[in-house]
Design a protein around this motif. Structure first.
Motif, PDB file in Angstrom:
ATOM      1  N   PHE A 266       0.818  -1.261  -0.026  1.00  0.00           N
ATOM      2  CA  PHE A 266       0.017  -0.082  -0.108  1.00  0.00           C
ATOM      3  C   PHE A 266       0.822   1.065   0.145  1.00  0.00           C
ATOM      4  O   PHE A 266       1.807   1.386   0.969  1.00  0.00           O
ATOM      5  CB  PHE A 266      -0.911  -0.132   1.135  1.00  0.00           C
ATOM      6  N   TYR A 267       0.816   2.004  -0.950  1.00  0.00           N
ATOM      7  CA  TYR A 267       1.659   3.285  -0.971  1.00  0.00           C
ATOM      8  C   TYR A 267       1.184   4.499  -1.606  1.00  0.00           C
ATOM      9  O   TYR A 267      -0.264   4.646  -2.187  1.00  0.00           O
ATOM     10  CB  TYR A 267       2.820   2.816  -2.144  1.00  0.00           C
ATOM     11  N   ALA A 268       1.780   5.614  -1.543  1.00  0.00           N
ATOM     12  CA  ALA A 268       1.388   6.809  -2.340  1.00  0.00           C
ATOM     13  C   ALA A 268       2.391   7.376  -3.246  1.00  0.00           C
ATOM     14  O   ALA A 268       3.654   7.168  -2.934  1.00  0.00           O
ATOM     15  CB  ALA A 268       1.131   7.819  -1.022  1.00  0.00           C
ATOM     16  N   PRO A 269       2.026   7.904  -4.342  1.00  0.00           N
ATOM     17  CA  PRO A 269       3.116   8.107  -5.382  1.00  0.00           C
ATOM     18  C   PRO A 269       4.181   9.056  -4.932  1.00  0.00           C
ATOM     19  O   PRO A 269       5.036   9.010  -5.498  1.00  0.00           O
ATOM     20  CB  PRO A 269       2.271   8.639  -6.566  1.00  0.00           C
ATOM     21  N   TRP A 270       3.519  10.131  -4.100  1.00  0.00           N
ATOM     22  CA  TRP A 270       4.462  11.084  -3.856  1.00  0.00           C
ATOM     23  C   TRP A 270       5.512  10.446  -2.525  1.00  0.00           C
ATOM     24  O   TRP A 270       6.360  11.313  -2.320  1.00  0.00           O
ATOM     25  CB  TRP A 270       3.519  12.222  -3.144  1.00  0.00           C
TER      26      TRP A 270
ATOM     27  N   ARG B 295      -6.534   0.160   7.596  1.00  0.00           N
ATOM     28  CA  ARG B 295      -5.919   0.873   8.667  1.00  0.00           C
ATOM     29  C   ARG B 295      -4.539   0.869   8.797  1.00  0.00           C
ATOM     30  O   ARG B 295      -3.715   0.242   9.542  1.00  0.00           O
ATOM     31  CB  ARG B 295      -6.449   0.061   9.873  1.00  0.00           C
ATOM     32  N   LEU B 296      -3.969   1.477   7.692  1.00  0.00           N
ATOM     33  CA  LEU B 296      -2.568   1.747   7.428  1.00  0.00           C
ATOM     34  C   LEU B 296      -2.079   2.897   8.498  1.00  0.00           C
ATOM     35  O   LEU B 296      -2.839   3.723   8.909  1.00  0.00           O
ATOM     36  CB  LEU B 296      -2.421   2.329   6.122  1.00  0.00           C
ATOM     37  N   ARG B 297      -0.732   2.591   8.899  1.00  0.00           N
ATOM     38  CA  ARG B 297      -0.101   3.319   9.837  1.00  0.00           C
ATOM     39  C   ARG B 297       0.828   4.488   9.121  1.00  0.00           C
ATOM     40  O   ARG B 297       1.191   5.241   9.570  1.00  0.00           O
ATOM     41  CB  ARG B 297       0.761   2.709  10.985  1.00  0.00           C
ATOM     42  N   GLY B 298       1.095   4.259   7.976  1.00  0.00           N
ATOM     43  CA  GLY B 298       2.136   4.865   6.901  1.00  0.00           C
ATOM     44  C   GLY B 298       2.277   4.329   5.671  1.00  0.00           C
ATOM     45  O   GLY B 298       1.635   3.386   5.236  1.00  0.00           O
ATOM     46  N   TYR B 299       3.211   5.010   4.853  1.00  0.00           N
ATOM     47  CA  TYR B 299       3.595   4.289   3.751  1.00  0.00           C
ATOM     48  C   TYR B 299       4.883   4.278   3.673  1.00  0.00           C
ATOM     49  O   TYR B 299       5.773   5.105   3.838  1.00  0.00           O
ATOM     50  CB  TYR B 299       2.984   5.518   2.506  1.00  0.00           C
ATOM     51  N   PRO B 300       5.413   3.392   2.877  1.00  0.00           N
ATOM     52  CA  PRO B 300       4.762   2.018   2.386  1.00  0.00           C
ATOM     53  C   PRO B 300       4.324   0.970   3.591  1.00  0.00           C
ATOM     54  O   PRO B 300       5.125   0.874   4.573  1.00  0.00           O
ATOM     55  CB  PRO B 300       5.604   1.454   1.253  1.00  0.00           C
TER      56      PRO B 300
ATOM     57  N   ASP C 272       7.119  -6.213   8.553  1.00  0.00           N
ATOM     58  CA  ASP C 272       7.910  -5.077   9.158  1.00  0.00           C
ATOM     59  C   ASP C 272       9.488  -5.146   9.193  1.00  0.00           C
ATOM     60  O   ASP C 272      10.131  -4.579  10.113  1.00  0.00           O
ATOM     61  CB  ASP C 272       7.507  -4.952  10.685  1.00  0.00           C
ATOM     62  N   GLY C 273       9.814  -6.061   8.086  1.00  0.00           N
ATOM     63  CA  GLY C 273      11.449  -6.190   8.289  1.00  0.00           C
ATOM     64  C   GLY C 273      11.949  -5.045   7.184  1.00  0.00           C
ATOM     65  O   GLY C 273      11.396  -4.010   6.817  1.00  0.00           O
ATOM     66  N   LEU C 274      13.091  -5.154   6.701  1.00  0.00           N
ATOM     67  CA  LEU C 274      13.917  -4.402   5.904  1.00  0.00           C
ATOM     68  C   LEU C 274      13.245  -4.585   4.405  1.00  0.00           C
ATOM     69  O   LEU C 274      12.736  -5.716   4.172  1.00  0.00           O
ATOM     70  CB  LEU C 274      15.367  -4.995   5.690  1.00  0.00           C
ATOM     71  N   ARG C 275      13.616  -3.581   3.609  1.00  0.00           N
ATOM     72  CA  ARG C 275      12.980  -3.420   2.332  1.00  0.00           C
ATOM     73  C   ARG C 275      14.036  -3.750   1.280  1.00  0.00           C
ATOM     74  O   ARG C 275      13.671  -3.241   0.116  1.00  0.00           O
ATOM     75  CB  ARG C 275      12.152  -2.121   2.271  1.00  0.00           C
ATOM     76  N   GLY C 276      14.802  -4.501   1.796  1.00  0.00           N
ATOM     77  CA  GLY C 276      15.749  -4.966   0.441  1.00  0.00           C
ATOM     78  C   GLY C 276      15.179  -6.150  -0.296  1.00  0.00           C
ATOM     79  O   GLY C 276      14.322  -6.929   0.302  1.00  0.00           O
ATOM     80  N   LEU C 277      15.769  -6.466  -1.601  1.00  0.00           N
ATOM     81  CA  LEU C 277      15.003  -7.379  -2.263  1.00  0.00           C
ATOM     82  C   LEU C 277      15.028  -8.762  -1.458  1.00  0.00           C
ATOM     83  O   LEU C 277      14.376  -9.618  -1.527  1.00  0.00           O
ATOM     84  CB  LEU C 277      15.473  -7.554  -3.559  1.00  0.00           C
TER      85      LEU C 277
END
Length: 715
Positions: A264-268, A308-313, A327-332
């Motif tokens: 779940f994201y926002a383009p900005w 009920r999102l708490r933030g992006y992404p 809730d881990g790191l966002r590396g591939l």
């Protein structure tokens, strides 16, 4: 080709017709928009029935949807208009799926049947401040306000989910699903008109409407609560991330058993933009293994509000109506590793004796759910809710093996009253304590216990788990080097043995404390009985045996070579020079102990580690520590320590310090003169003006000004 029996066709007809009661247009707050034209001459809604001492008598027949509330509760007050609107909609509407025959005579009972008459479904309130003895009964399950319970013939049938929205559309969707399962009141069934499938030549095959599509044709609540369809044969066949709308999310995610990992994201959002390449790579890596999706929250605001999102992404994993957050790191690599574990955890495997050794060799930590023939479907449903939150932490298995139960000393087998859950950490079992079957169905309480034990007894400290390991506890940290395999193995073994000894000591101390409290309770009961004091006797019997919360202690090790710079900066330890070391860290207080009571470095021996830890835990003044903070951070941490860790008190003390400093500076400036020299303003002619900055006419200040004045000085 067989025709569908009439009784089996009824659910299909109901699904095709959609909602039982249609909702009016809603505003942004989820409340009905008033239609003034329709309001003229409309049927007035009755008041919501307020239950009291007649509670059990009133709910004894039919379905009762009851709000248990407190007038003092802000959530109850916020929900009140939604609850009233929901009640009014159903009590004043004519059900779409009524038992009214289109051929019924006008004015007949069949033609004028109301919602309540058809379904025997009622709405009511119960004030728990006034009738706390009723709300406090364990069989009602009222643990917080508001609690919405659905009763059938006097017995609790279901509770409205606490994590669901309490607006009209959400609650109505939940009610619609239950109504779809409720048969209408007896005596009116003959008015139900369903076309004869033989005469109308309605064949299931000719309709070509799979069960899944029939469900999706209903409202959202009916769709989400219907039994999800089985997973598709090949998930994510093209290796791409699907862009989802609210409608496609309901159709592809909520109403199926397919596992989905969704961003779940926002383009900005800059973090979202930075993560985009890794997310595309994840979709490629999980081709044929796991569905990957994404939701643009600028376009799908309602959907993002509902989850009920708490933030992006925010990254969520969904399956079968359940969800858990990544809730881990966002590396591939991190994403792929977690997603792979998620695909393996979609089903709880049966653990037998043959695979036990393999599991113990592979997993440092795993959970086991022991059941017997008396275990109910409700128990298994609660177990099923545990699998998703455990993804990426520890697997869970189920078993009814007597050998496994005896090996881990679960207790008498078969389990006579209710199931058991235990954890195995490095070969050592630990048990979840439940005092009733209901506590084995409390998923949140079980998960809270699982979070406290799902790490290995001595995990490796990494960037992804550092906060979970270090925050809020004392941590015995072993600083090791993989470059010395022999010393590494010995040190790690000693650290594990020390952790095991500490846990055993704490368990013995806990047991002794509980026994002491039991003895104290028995003594009070005996004293009250001897005095004949009934009130004191009742108070003594009501005493709860509860030990005081203790400071949590953890054990971990860190790669001293990889984290060399950080370890030298914080602890002053260089493993390449000093060798393997042990420190005891308090991250909250920014304090560390690296010496024992004799002032020597803590050696890698289990007895020394446990002895030093006991001294630190009990506040032995002989063991000296030192701060790991510097400068302003040290001052702030010191104030927080004086404030007892209470945020409000800490900020109050900091604010007081700032105000005191400002007053002191102001007093100093007054004694020195004006803050700024300004060309004689406020002074008699001829007097010199002194300020922070020299002004006109040769005025003196901290910094020399114009007018041929000598060079200024800075005090």
């Amino acid at each position: 080709m067989r025709f569908l029996h009439l009784s089996l066709l009824l659910p299909l007809v109901g699904a095709a017709l959609g909602r039982i009661v249609e909702l009016p247009p809603m505003d942004d707050k989820g409340l009905p928009v008033e239609d003034k034209e329709k309001a003229v001459g409309a049927k007035a809604a009755p008041e919501i029935e307020e239950l009291g001492m007649n509670f059990f008598e009133r709910i004894n027949k039919g379905y009762w949807f009851v709000k248990h509330y407190s007038p003092r509760c802000p959530h109850c007050r916020a929900m009140a208009p939604h609850w009233k609107a929901l009640h009014d909609i159903y009590t004043t509407s004519t059900p779409k799926l009524s038992n009214t025959s289109p051929n019924a005579a006008p004015g007949s009972q069949a033609a004028s049947a109301s919602f309540t008459e058809l379904y025997n479904f009622h709405f009511a309130d119960l004030n728990c401040d006034a009738f706390g003895d009723i709300c406090g009964k364990s069989e009602l399950g009222v643990d917080a306000y508001p609690t919405l319970n659905l009763y059938k013939d006097g017995k609790l049938l279901e509770t409205y989910p606490t994590d669901s929205l309490r607006d009209v559309p959400s609650m109505s969707d939940w009610v619609e699903e239950r109504l779809a399962k409720i048969k209408t009141v007896s005596g009116k069934k003959e008015d139900v008109v369903v076309k004869d499938p033989l005469k109308e030549k309605i064949r299931v095959e000719d309709k070509k409407i799979p069960e899944k599509e029939v469900v999706l044709g209903k409202s959202r609540a009916s769709a989400t609560s219907a039994t999800p369809s089985v997973p598709t044969a090949t998930p994510n066949p093209n290796g791409i991330s699907h862009s989802l709308t609210r409608d496609s999310f309901i159709k592809m995610v909520e109403t199926t058993q397919d596992p989905w990992m969704i961003k779940f994201y926002a383009p900005w959002c800059q973090h979202c933009q930075a993560m985009a390449p890794a997310w595309a790579g994840l979709a490629r890596e999980m081709q044929g293994k796991l569905h990957i999706g994404e939701v643009n929250c600028d376009e799908e605001k309602r959907l993002c509000r509902e989850v009920r999102l708490r933030g992006y992404p925010t990254i969520l994993f969904f399956q079968g109506g359940e969800k858990t957050e990544y809730d881990g790191l966002r590396g591939l690599g991190d994403l792929v590793s977690w997603a792979t574990k998620a695909t393996e955890a979609t089903q709880i495997k049966e653990l037998d004796v043959a695979m036990l050794d393999e599991v113990e060799a592979k997993e440092e930590v795993f959970f086991v759910y022991v059941y017997n023939d008396a275990t109910t479907s409700e128990d298994f449903a609660a177990l099923d809710r545990l699998k998703l939150p455990l993804i990426g932490h520890a697997p869970i298995f189920k078993t009814n093996s007597k050998i496994i139960a005896e090996r881990f000393k679960v207790g008498d087998f078969p389990v006579s009253t209710y199931p058991r859950i235990f954890v195995v950490r490095d070969g050592v079992p630990g048990y979840y304590t439940a005092f009733s079957p209901r506590e084995l169905r409390d998923s949140q309480k079980i998960l809270s216990w699982m979070r406290s034990v799902w790490l290995p007894m001595v995990p490796e400290l990494t960037a992804s788990n550092s906060h979970e390991i270090m925050n809020g506890k004392l941590v015995v940290l072993g600083i090791l080097s993989r470059e010395r395999p022999m010393e590494f193995a010995v040190a790690k073994k000693e650290l594990k043995e020390a952790a095991g000894q500490w846990l055993e000591l704490r368990a013995q101390a806990e047991k002794a404390e509980r026994q002491q409290l039991r003895d104290k309770k028995e003594l009070k009961i005996e004293e009250a009985e001897d005095r004949g004091d009934d009130r004191a006797l009742q108070q003594a019997k009501n005493l709860v045996i509860k030990t005081k919360a203790k400071r949590e202690v953890g054990f971990a090790w860190v790669d001293g070579v990889f984290w060399n710079r950080w370890l030298r900066t914080v602890y002053g330890v260089d493993v390449t020079v000093d060798g393997e070391r042990v420190v005891i860290n308090d991250e909250d207080a920014k304090w560390v102990w690296d010496e024992n009571a004799d002032g020597d470095k803590i050696p890698f021996r289990r007895s020394e580690i446990v002895e030093t830890l006991s001294g630190v835990f009990l506040g032995d003044g002989r063991i000296k520590g030192r701060t790991t903070s510097k400068g302003l951070e040290r001052w702030v941490v010191g104030v927080r320590g004086i404030g007892g860790g209470h945020p409000f008190l800490t900020w109050l003390m900091l604010g007081g310090g700032v105000v005191s400093l400002a007053l002191w500076v102001r007093g100093r400036m007054r004694r020195r003169g004006q803050f700024f020299g300004t060309g004689g303003h406020g002074h008699r002619r001829g007097e010199s003006q002194v300020g922070w900055f020299g002004g006109e006419g040769g005025e003196k200040g901290w910094l020399g000004g114009g007018g041929g004045a000598p060079a200024g000085k800075f005090d």
